[in-house]
Design an enzyme around this catalytic site. Structure first.
Site: not given
Ligand code: PAF
Length: 279
Positions: A37, A61, A147, A153
């Site tokens: 992160h 989610q 990332g 995603q």
């Protein structure tokens, strides 16, 4: 670093920044921050005048209640890390703030959201699209950083930004790995010491498998990866697919695409680990 919990307060603060021409970079997270992160935050700080990070464990989610309940939450530690990384705004809303009424929107991204994670975690990407669109609406960033560990995603978020015509640049950042190769993940802290020792097998096997390309067929490479990892007692491959990195359609031959990517999910004990490799 300003810590804000309400959308209104965030909008007011950012309107002032944008009013004097400052660009805004945004890193959405679910907290339990690690160096992966922080590498996104670092890039966000470097490339923008203002860097905003959100921490919100988004219930819509999660298709597994236990996964949501056990998702690590380390807000105080996260704050200290973000402060040190040069983050300007931490947005840490409550569930009521993000979902004052249930979000009934249904997104359709076709194959991108149906395969792999989409097939094994029904509704997951709809929840991701719901929260990321709400966060984008609150922050209105110039650039947003994701990332590449969550390869699918990024494809879904790009498709969402396109569908909603959002003027945000989606930036994919390389996977950060531990020294032994394990992809950094908030979930890694849930591994027992024994499992943690075995977990690098995933990255090691993916890397080894690149040596077989293009000599071995796609199917042979897939079989090698699945077999090698499943041979380890604590590991179970949920899926491994080699896809076109743009469309996420499974490929049969190396010549089907110029951008082959192997995407894998492995259960190490109870912990679901995700990784990928470019061939
Ligand atoms: O990748 C994550 O941590 C989450 O899916 C995201 C993008 C913050 C949305 O909740």
């Amino acid at each position: 670093m300003k810590i804000v919990n309400s959308i209104e307060e965030l909008r007011t603060g950012l309107a002032q920044e944008k009013g004097v021409g400052r660009s805004v970079g945004f890193v959405p997270t679910m907290g339990a921050l690690h160096d992966g992160h922080l590498s996104l935050v670092k890039q966000g700080v470097e490339e923008n005048d203002v860097c905003v990070v959100s921490i919100f464990v988004n219930p819509t989610q999660f298709n597994d209640r236990n996964d949501l309940a056990t998702y690590p939450r380390t807000l105080d530690k996260d704050c200290a890390m973000l402060e040190a990384a040069g983050c300007d705004y931490l947005f840490a809303p409550s569930e009521a703030e993000m979902y004052p009424v249930p979000d009934t929107r249904r997104f359709d991204f076709g194959t991108l959201s149906q395969v792999m994670e989409g097939a094994y975690r029904p509704g997951h990407f709809n929840g991701v699209a719901q929260i990321v669109s709400k966060l984008f609406d609150a922050v209105k960033p110039d650039r947003a950083y994701f990332g590449e560990k969550d390869f699918q995603q990024i494809a879904v978020v790009r498709a969402m930004a396109k569908q909603l015509d959002l003027p945000v640049q989606i930036i994919a950042c390389p996977i950060l790995r531990e020294e032994d190769g394990l992809a950094m993940s908030s979930r890694n802290v849930r591994l027992t010491p024994g499992q943690r020792q075995k977990a690098p097998l995933i990255a090691r096997t993916l890397k080894e498998s690149t040596n077989f390309v293009p000599g071995k067929s796609v199917r042979e490479v897939m079989e090698y990866v699945v077999h090698t990892i499943n041979n380890e007692q604590v590991m179970r491959v949920e899926y491994f697919e080699i896809v076109d990195g743009h469309t996420l359609e499974a490929i049969e031959n190396w010549t089907d695409t110029t951008y082959p990517v192997g995407c894998i999910v492995v259960y190490c004990g109870e912990v679901r680990l995700i990784d990928n490799i470019k061939y």
